[in-house]
Design an enzyme around this catalytic site. Structure first.
Site, PDB file in Angstrom:
ATOM      1  N   LYS A  93     -40.600 -17.579   1.199  1.00  0.00           N
ATOM      2  CA  LYS A  93     -40.065 -18.463   0.173  1.00  0.00           C
ATOM      3  C   LYS A  93     -39.932 -19.887   0.701  1.00  0.00           C
ATOM      4  O   LYS A  93     -40.269 -20.844   0.022  1.00  0.00           O
ATOM      5  CB  LYS A  93     -38.686 -17.961  -0.267  1.00  0.00           C
ATOM      6  CG  LYS A  93     -38.744 -17.309  -1.637  1.00  0.00           C
ATOM      7  CD  LYS A  93     -37.360 -16.984  -2.142  1.00  0.00           C
ATOM      8  CE  LYS A  93     -37.413 -15.679  -2.918  1.00  0.00           C
ATOM      9  NZ  LYS A  93     -36.222 -14.901  -2.890  1.00  0.00           N
ATOM     10  N   TRP A 101     -30.769   6.313   5.469  1.00  0.00           N
ATOM     11  CA  TRP A 101     -32.036   7.046   5.331  1.00  0.00           C
ATOM     12  C   TRP A 101     -31.800   8.523   5.062  1.00  0.00           C
ATOM     13  O   TRP A 101     -32.653   9.194   4.484  1.00  0.00           O
ATOM     14  CB  TRP A 101     -32.917   6.863   6.570  1.00  0.00           C
ATOM     15  CG  TRP A 101     -33.489   5.488   6.598  1.00  0.00           C
ATOM     16  CD1 TRP A 101     -33.128   4.462   7.425  1.00  0.00           C
ATOM     17  CD2 TRP A 101     -34.491   4.964   5.718  1.00  0.00           C
ATOM     18  NE1 TRP A 101     -33.849   3.336   7.112  1.00  0.00           N
ATOM     19  CE2 TRP A 101     -34.688   3.607   6.078  1.00  0.00           C
ATOM     20  CE3 TRP A 101     -35.229   5.507   4.663  1.00  0.00           C
ATOM     21  CZ2 TRP A 101     -35.603   2.795   5.409  1.00  0.00           C
ATOM     22  CZ3 TRP A 101     -36.139   4.699   4.012  1.00  0.00           C
ATOM     23  CH2 TRP A 101     -36.320   3.369   4.395  1.00  0.00           C
ATOM     24  N   GLN A 134     -43.223   2.673   5.137  1.00  0.00           N
ATOM     25  CA  GLN A 134     -42.400   3.836   4.779  1.00  0.00           C
ATOM     26  C   GLN A 134     -42.958   5.139   5.332  1.00  0.00           C
ATOM     27  O   GLN A 134     -42.315   6.182   5.191  1.00  0.00           O
ATOM     28  CB  GLN A 134     -42.286   3.957   3.257  1.00  0.00           C
ATOM     29  CG  GLN A 134     -41.589   2.779   2.593  1.00  0.00           C
ATOM     30  CD  GLN A 134     -40.076   2.811   2.762  1.00  0.00           C
ATOM     31  OE1 GLN A 134     -39.553   3.575   3.571  1.00  0.00           O
ATOM     32  NE2 GLN A 134     -39.380   1.967   2.037  1.00  0.00           N
ATOM     33  N   LYS A 183     -47.177 -14.080   6.617  1.00  0.00           N
ATOM     34  CA  LYS A 183     -46.220 -13.412   5.751  1.00  0.00           C
ATOM     35  C   LYS A 183     -45.856 -14.338   4.583  1.00  0.00           C
ATOM     36  O   LYS A 183     -45.721 -15.542   4.764  1.00  0.00           O
ATOM     37  CB  LYS A 183     -44.954 -13.134   6.579  1.00  0.00           C
ATOM     38  CG  LYS A 183     -44.353 -11.780   6.326  1.00  0.00           C
ATOM     39  CD  LYS A 183     -43.216 -11.523   7.304  1.00  0.00           C
ATOM     40  CE  LYS A 183     -42.342 -10.411   6.773  1.00  0.00           C
ATOM     41  NZ  LYS A 183     -41.252 -10.057   7.639  1.00  0.00           N
TER      42      LYS A 183
END
Ligand SMILES: [Zn+2]
Ligand SMILES: [Zn+2]
Length: 957
Positions: free
Chosen positions: A588, A512, A548, A585
């Site tokens: 896949k 970061w 973020q 959420k």
């Protein structure tokens, strides 16, 4: 051609003609709109969240470019850190950190380097397909030497100014990755999961031979082995109770947890317990001069409504560590760096810390030191990369002192414009509670920290560039030195104090620190681009998803305050998360969402773009992704526009112009007023970074254009009166030109389709709509009250159509009269009503009625019936003309056959009208041909027709 393919054709057009490059280069460097694109990892395929960010980050640069600002856009890649390391460990089948040492840091790091840009092609394709414009191929990478050198520069500056310190702190720690994680890393991707574990109330025996036990509560039984103290709240009331022959102590307010019969034998304040020694549950081998195992005052942090009011203290907690320091007690870390038991009962050593829980429970039970145990559901943190349960651990690490700059962070936050606004307050809370920033990681694939320590005298040397390293290194250092750990670890310095060898510390930087330094490091500032930087900092605009806020946005802000005492960005757009249709959420393995490429294949990128841009995602709220709505947007927006464009293409006329047509027609004036207002409103919204309202305004306009303007103007486009036709065509040209520009930032493809259609006719100035300029609101085009009256007109038509629907009289059957009450409108609007409803007369009666009422005369007289038949015939003939692909220029002779007298009467009565409407020069009541005959039903009887196309010599040839 499929809609999808039309968009792909536009992408080709942009590429071949370098439209993006031209859109940047054509704007002056003196007028920049600065945009920072946050670097993603290329270690997985792009998903909907990325697609949302592509779109958001594309809209505003396009918009400001059209407003004549120069917006340079360069792609970047995040290459370092745990995400890529854990992927590589899995690929190499490495289970533990020491296996990396065995393999060799060089081999491991080079393997990471080879894998880090694995999916760049897939990213490029998706970025391009979504219409996001960016310089992709020369992307900056956080693993570039130039990037890493700037990180050294920044760190040295911060270090020299006294913001960096080394200290022991309790941090969330992954025992598998063997590194601390920052709070933001853990919370940004919501690494907390609800788990049910055994909580325990253990009995600690007081060392006063009275047979009295202190009841202490813990949710992590394995930590009981490393217990150093018990904490009470000195101000609260405690009781000593007798249960059978045992004496137990706990807080008075929690007596309800005792299920057995008891007798209170004493009551006292917590302070009476302070400093009393007790017997630990386990012996550990740590030798220390410090003394533990006595009762301390934990103050207000010891709560009266949870547990027993007596808190067990070990090193594995932030509060615990604070208390251990405060009371100068020993530090006992009985778990090793890899999470295995290192101290405590001999035969448990080497057990995984989570497996120790059960051992402790059984053992305490067998020794009668377990008061009770029960299932306890709580939220527990897991490693966001390897899913290992995290522990709090006291670690030596390097920190940036955030507390010192906190007032500045808070003060300058007032200068940042957050969209939506409420994020500002949330961000303020994040800053207020921010701990110091742990910037060191005990890992491998990241920028090496440029700190060297003397083995002899502990002198520290921090370097800020390759040049400085060359000046101080014992070994020879090349100019293009790779600043990764496996290279830099081999370089040593000579101590300036004692002349002995200095080694680099083993830590690397938190990634970061790297992404937060992007504004400088991407440009190798200050080693290069010093001048460029002056005009390109801070940025005008950044955007990311809500996670973020406490990550990239926060770290950029921290570094920019440390570097320049300045905010790094002026406007921040924060997106919500995209969830599967059922609100869970997207996953896949669960297959609970459609692949983005399928959605784009079916509805195109523009439909997906405007669906996302119009949604609550743009107000930082989560959205359940619904394909059905993308489909609706595609129909209500894309297809309507394509139909308008196809309609427009049907007509040819000379002297066409895209300038203001100054038409007198009420519909023309109305749609011009509408597009002008749309320009004003969309400009306002986009200036305010609000795509949600802008998108809705645009979608509504397209609907008005298609289902009201075009629908009610059709005849004027077909008119033989050149003036009338030209006014309609010029108006539509003007509308399409302006609309293409207003659409350009949000839906760049359909916008370009429209613009290119106008360009074919030489009606526009630029090669592409994206090189054109944003339209301005024009006060002189405003007609006050016009849209209000038009809305009223629409309402009248809507109500009357419902009436027709109810009595089942189709629109093509002309009716005599409609009577309106409670309304006053000028004739030109009433004329519209008349045409739209197919009635002969509109009557207004305003007698004591204030509310709009509509009465439709539904009687079909013989007169009306004949007229209806004529129109029905016209419709059928024109359908056939269409089938024969005749244009309005092709004139015909119409032959027909029927036995129905009413039809014959109608044709004879409306002969001229029919001729005009079907472009026929003559009508004959017989067919002497047996080919190409078409038969249909009118008035419940059969009619056959034959069209003879009249060919004539073209005089211009
Ligand atoms: Zn991990
Ligand atoms: Zn030294």
């Amino acid at each position: 051609m499929l809609y999808n393919e039309k968009e792909e054709e536009i992408i080709q057009f942009w590429k071949e003609n370098k439209i993006f490059e031209k859109s940047v280069e054509s704007r002056s460097k003196k007028n920049p709109y600065v945009f920072y694109d946050g670097p993603p990892f290329a270690t997985g395929l792009p998903h909907y969240g990325h697609i949302l960010s592509f779109v958001t980050k594309d809209v505003f640069p396009r918009y400001w470019t059209m407003k004549n600002y120069r917006c340079e856009r360069k792609w970047g890649w995040d290459c370092h850190g745990l995400p890529i390391e854990s992927i590589c460990e899995r690929a190499l089948n490495l289970k533990q950190k020491n296996e990396i040492y065995e393999m060799g840091l060089s081999e491991f790091n080079e393997f990471c380097r080879s894998k880090v840009l694995w999916y760049t092609n897939e990213w490029k394709n998706t970025v391009e397909r979504m219409g996001k414009w960016i310089e992709f191929d020369n992307a900056y990478k956080t693993m570039d030497n130039s990037y890493m050198e700037t990180i050294w520069f920044i760190f040295k500056k911060i270090y020299d100014e006294g913001y960096v310190y080394k200290g022991k702190k309790v941090l969330l720690y992954c025992p598998r990755c063997e590194t601390p994680l920052s709070n933001s890393e853990v919370s940004m991707d919501n690494s907390y999961k609800d788990v049910t574990e055994k909580s325990v109330i253990a009995k600690f025996k007081l060392k006063d031979n009275s047979g009295t036990y202190l009841l202490a509560w813990s949710t992590t039984p394995w930590t009981l082995i490393g217990n150093v103290a018990l904490a009470v709240n000195s101000k609260l009331n405690y009781v000593k109770i007798k249960v059978e022959d045992e004496f137990l102590i706990l807080i008075k307010s929690r007596l309800d947890i005792i299920n057995e019969n008891y007798e209170i034998v004493d009551e006292f304040k917590g302070e009476d317990l302070i400093n009393k020694p007790y017997e630990p549950l386990y012996q550990v081998s740590v030798e220390t001069e410090k003394i533990g195992h006595f009762i301390i005052d934990g103050g207000e942090d010891v709560l009266s409504d949870e547990g027993t009011g007596i808190v067990h203290m070990a090193i594995y907690g932030e509060f615990d560590y604070e208390m251990i320091n405060k009371y100068d007690m020993p530090i006992i870390q009985h778990i090793d760096e890899r999470g295995y038991l290192a101290d405590g009962p001999e035969n448990w050593k080497g057990l995984w810390f989570k497996d120790v829980d059960k051992k402790v429970l059984d053992d305490l039970n067998s020794r009668n030191l377990l008061f009770n145990t029960e299932d306890y559901k709580h939220s527990y943190p897991f490693c966001y990369r390897c899913d290992t349960p995290l522990i709090y651990n006291a670690l030596d690490a390097w920190f940036i002192n955030i507390q010192r700059i906190k007032p500045k962070l808070l003060k300058t936050n007032e200068k940042i414009k957050w969209y939506p606004k409420e994020i500002s307050k949330r961000y303020q809370n994040i800053v207020e509670s921010a701990p110091d920033w742990c910037i060191s990681r005990n890992r491998f694939w990241a920028t090496a920290m440029p700190i060297w320590i003397c083995m002899q005298c502990n002198t520290i040397k921090v370097l800020g560039s390759v040049k400085e390293l060359q000046d101080h290194a014992i070994e020879t250092v090349p100019d293009d030195l790779d600043l990764h750990r496996h290279i830099v670890d081999d370089i040593h310095l000579k101590c300036t104090e004692c002349g002995k060898i200095m080694n680099r510390i083993p830590e690397v930087f938190d990634c970061w620190l790297e992404s937060g330094s992007m504004p400088y490091a991407a440009k190798h500032y200050p080693f290069e681009n010093v001048d460029w930087f002056k005009h390109n900092f801070p940025s005008d605009f950044v955007s990311e998803y809500i996670g973020q806020v406490r990550a990239w946005f926060y770290y950029m802000h921290v570094i920019s305050i440390l570097m320049f005492d300045e905010i790094p960005f002026k406007n921040v757009v924060v997106n919500g998360n995209i969830l599967a249709e059922d609100g869970t959420k997207m996953s896949k393995s669960k297959r609970n969402y459609a692949d983005p490429s399928l959605i784009i294949g079916s509805y195109g990128a523009d439909a997906l773009r405007i669906y996302l841009l119009a949604s609550q995602l743009m107000r930082a709220k989560d959205l359940n992704f619904k394909e059905e709505i993308v489909k609706q947007v595609y129909r209500r927006f894309n297809l309507l526009l394509v139909n308008v464009l196809n309609f427009y293409s049907l007509f040819e006329i000379n002297n066409l112009s895209a300038d203001n047509p100054k038409s007198e027609n009420i519909l023309d004036r109305w749609i011009i007023d509408l597009v002008n207002n749309l320009t004003r409103d969309v400009t306002q919204r986009l200036d305010d970074y609000d795509t949600g309202e802008a998108s809705k305004l645009i979608i509504n306009f397209v609907e008005d254009l298609s289902t009201w303007y075009i629908k009610n103007s059709r005849n004027r486009f077909k008119s033989e009166l050149l003036k009338e036709k030209l006014a309609a065509m010029n108006t539509l040209t003007y509308i399409l030109h302006n609309l293409s520009k207003i659409l350009a930032p949000l839906t760049p493809f359909i916008s370009e389709m429209i613009y290119q259609k106008l360009r074919e006719k030489n009606l526009v100035k630029y090669e592409s709509v994206h090189l054109d300029l944003w339209p301005d609101f024009d006060q002189s085009l405003s007609f006050p009250n016009l849209s209000g009256k038009m809305n009223l007109t629409k309402e009248i038509v809507q109500k009357s159509l419902e009436l027709r629907e109810r009595v089942k009289i189709p629109l093509r059957q002309v009716l005599n009269k409609i009577t309106l009450k409670g309304v006053s409108l000028e004739d030109e609007f009433l004329e519209l009503v008349k045409k739209a409803l197919n009635v002969k007369e509109v009557v207004i009666k305003n007698e004591d009625v204030f509310e709009l009422t509509v009465e439709l005369d539904t009687e079909i007289t013989r007169e009306l019936k004949l007229e209806g038949i004529a129109r029905n015939l016209i419709r059928n003939v024109n359908n056939y003309r269409k089938k024969m692909k005749l244009s309005t220029k092709n004139r015909i002779k119409l032959y027909f056959n029927t036995e129905d007298n009413e039809i014959l009467e109608s044709i004879s009565k409306y002969q001229n009208y029919i001729k005009k409407m079907v472009q026929a020069d003559a009508i004959f009541n017989k067919i002497n041909n047996n080919r190409d005959i078409r038969t249909f039903k009118v008035n419940q009887s059969e009619v056959s027709i034959y069209l003879e196309v009249i060919t004539f010599k073209n005089s211009t040839k």
